[in-house]
Design a protein around this motif. Structure first.
Motif, PDB file in Angstrom:
ATOM      1  N   GLU A   9       3.122 -36.015  20.976  1.00  0.00           N
ATOM      2  CA  GLU A   9       2.076 -36.668  20.191  1.00  0.00           C
ATOM      3  C   GLU A   9       2.739 -37.565  19.142  1.00  0.00           C
ATOM      4  N   THR A  10       2.262 -38.773  19.024  1.00  0.00           N
ATOM      5  CA  THR A  10       2.851 -39.747  18.107  1.00  0.00           C
ATOM      6  C   THR A  10       2.791 -39.260  16.661  1.00  0.00           C
ATOM      7  N   LYS A  11       1.709 -38.597  16.268  1.00  0.00           N
ATOM      8  CA  LYS A  11       1.622 -38.124  14.878  1.00  0.00           C
ATOM      9  C   LYS A  11       2.685 -37.062  14.595  1.00  0.00           C
ATOM     10  N   LYS A  12       3.034 -36.236  15.593  1.00  0.00           N
ATOM     11  CA  LYS A  12       4.110 -35.248  15.408  1.00  0.00           C
ATOM     12  C   LYS A  12       5.459 -35.951  15.284  1.00  0.00           C
ATOM     13  N   LEU A  13       5.670 -36.975  16.109  1.00  0.00           N
ATOM     14  CA  LEU A  13       6.916 -37.739  16.060  1.00  0.00           C
ATOM     15  C   LEU A  13       7.073 -38.420  14.699  1.00  0.00           C
ATOM     16  N   LYS A  14       5.984 -38.970  14.161  1.00  0.00           N
ATOM     17  CA  LYS A  14       6.007 -39.607  12.832  1.00  0.00           C
ATOM     18  C   LYS A  14       6.397 -38.608  11.755  1.00  0.00           C
ATOM     19  N   GLU A  15       5.806 -37.431  11.815  1.00  0.00           N
ATOM     20  CA  GLU A  15       6.086 -36.381  10.834  1.00  0.00           C
ATOM     21  C   GLU A  15       7.551 -35.942  10.919  1.00  0.00           C
ATOM     22  N   MET A  16       8.047 -35.790  12.131  1.00  0.00           N
ATOM     23  CA  MET A  16       9.448 -35.403  12.313  1.00  0.00           C
ATOM     24  C   MET A  16      10.379 -36.457  11.721  1.00  0.00           C
ATOM     25  N   LEU A  17      10.110 -37.715  12.007  1.00  0.00           N
ATOM     26  CA  LEU A  17      10.939 -38.802  11.505  1.00  0.00           C
ATOM     27  C   LEU A  17      10.920 -38.839   9.980  1.00  0.00           C
ATOM     28  N   LYS A  18       9.750 -38.627   9.410  1.00  0.00           N
ATOM     29  CA  LYS A  18       9.611 -38.592   7.946  1.00  0.00           C
ATOM     30  C   LYS A  18      10.449 -37.449   7.352  1.00  0.00           C
ATOM     31  N   ASN A  19      10.499 -36.324   8.061  1.00  0.00           N
ATOM     32  CA  ASN A  19      11.223 -35.146   7.570  1.00  0.00           C
ATOM     33  C   ASN A  19      12.738 -35.302   7.585  1.00  0.00           C
ATOM     34  N   VAL A  20      13.281 -36.090   8.507  1.00  0.00           N
ATOM     35  CA  VAL A  20      14.734 -36.141   8.658  1.00  0.00           C
ATOM     36  C   VAL A  20      15.390 -37.422   8.160  1.00  0.00           C
ATOM     37  N   ARG A  21      14.647 -38.452   7.894  1.00  0.00           N
ATOM     38  CA  ARG A  21      15.234 -39.760   7.592  1.00  0.00           C
ATOM     39  C   ARG A  21      16.081 -39.781   6.322  1.00  0.00           C
ATOM     40  N   HIS A  22      15.931 -38.806   5.436  1.00  0.00           N
ATOM     41  CA  HIS A  22      16.648 -38.807   4.155  1.00  0.00           C
ATOM     42  C   HIS A  22      18.102 -38.367   4.269  1.00  0.00           C
ATOM     43  N   ALA A  23      18.519 -37.886   5.434  1.00  0.00           N
ATOM     44  CA  ALA A  23      19.911 -37.469   5.606  1.00  0.00           C
ATOM     45  C   ALA A  23      20.647 -38.352   6.609  1.00  0.00           C
ATOM     46  N   ILE A  24      20.184 -39.576   6.793  1.00  0.00           N
ATOM     47  CA  ILE A  24      20.882 -40.514   7.666  1.00  0.00           C
ATOM     48  C   ILE A  24      21.920 -41.248   6.829  1.00  0.00           C
ATOM     49  N   SER A  25      23.167 -41.211   7.293  1.00  0.00           N
ATOM     50  CA  SER A  25      24.257 -41.833   6.554  1.00  0.00           C
ATOM     51  C   SER A  25      24.185 -43.355   6.643  1.00  0.00           C
ATOM     52  N   LYS A  26      24.626 -44.011   5.592  1.00  0.00           N
ATOM     53  CA  LYS A  26      24.717 -45.469   5.584  1.00  0.00           C
ATOM     54  C   LYS A  26      26.173 -45.911   5.743  1.00  0.00           C
TER      55      LYS A  26
END
Length: 144
Positions: free
Chosen positions: A7-24
């Motif tokens: 479900e797209t809404k679940k995928l959105k929530e997952m992405l929101k939850n993990v995006r803060h630990a992506i290295s630059k």
């Protein structure tokens, strides 16, 4: 080839939850992406920047096993209710219905994060909750 339908809404929530630990930091390319891992029933997203590790898990509607690291992606506003994620030789495709996105898979080994998430309770504390309530009430929100 790996494939999941979620479900797209679940995928959105997952992405929101993990995006803060992506290295630059580009000298560790595998940490600039998201580990997508499917075990047929669930999809996991894991990110790590070398200091923080975030994981988000959700059930999928259908799928098979795969494990890839993909760049940070975005979910379009006009996405359908369900998203199909497919992996093919070196690429991953996100099918949002009217919008399709294809990304190159990031090469390299992602950190073995599972041992880091094991929690062991080495001790426990037993106390009367009225003393805790009294201490919190008396502190007026200040910690000393």
């Amino acid at each position: 080839m790996g494939r999941v339908v979620i479900e797209t809404k679940k995928l959105k929530e997952m992405l929101k939850n993990v995006r803060h630990a992506i290295s630059k930091e580009l000298f560790r390319p595998v940490f600039t992406g998201i580990l997508l891992e499917s075990d047929k029933k669930e999809l996991s997203m894991v990110t790590c920047d070398g200091y923080k590790l975030f994981k988000s898990v959700s059930e999928v509607m259908e799928g098979n096993k795969f494990k890839v690291v993909v760049p940070l992606f975005s979910i379009p506003k006009e996405a359908d209710d369900n998203t199909i994620i497919e992996t093919r030789k070196g690429f991953v495709k996100f099918d949002f219905g009217s919008v399709k996105q294809i990304y190159k898979i990031i090469e390299g080994e992602f950190i073995d994060y599972k041992p880091l998430l094991i929690r062991e309770n080495k001790f426990s504390i037993i106390f009367d909750s009225k003393y805790l309530k009294e201490a919190l009430t008396n502190s007026q929100g200040r910690v000393q």
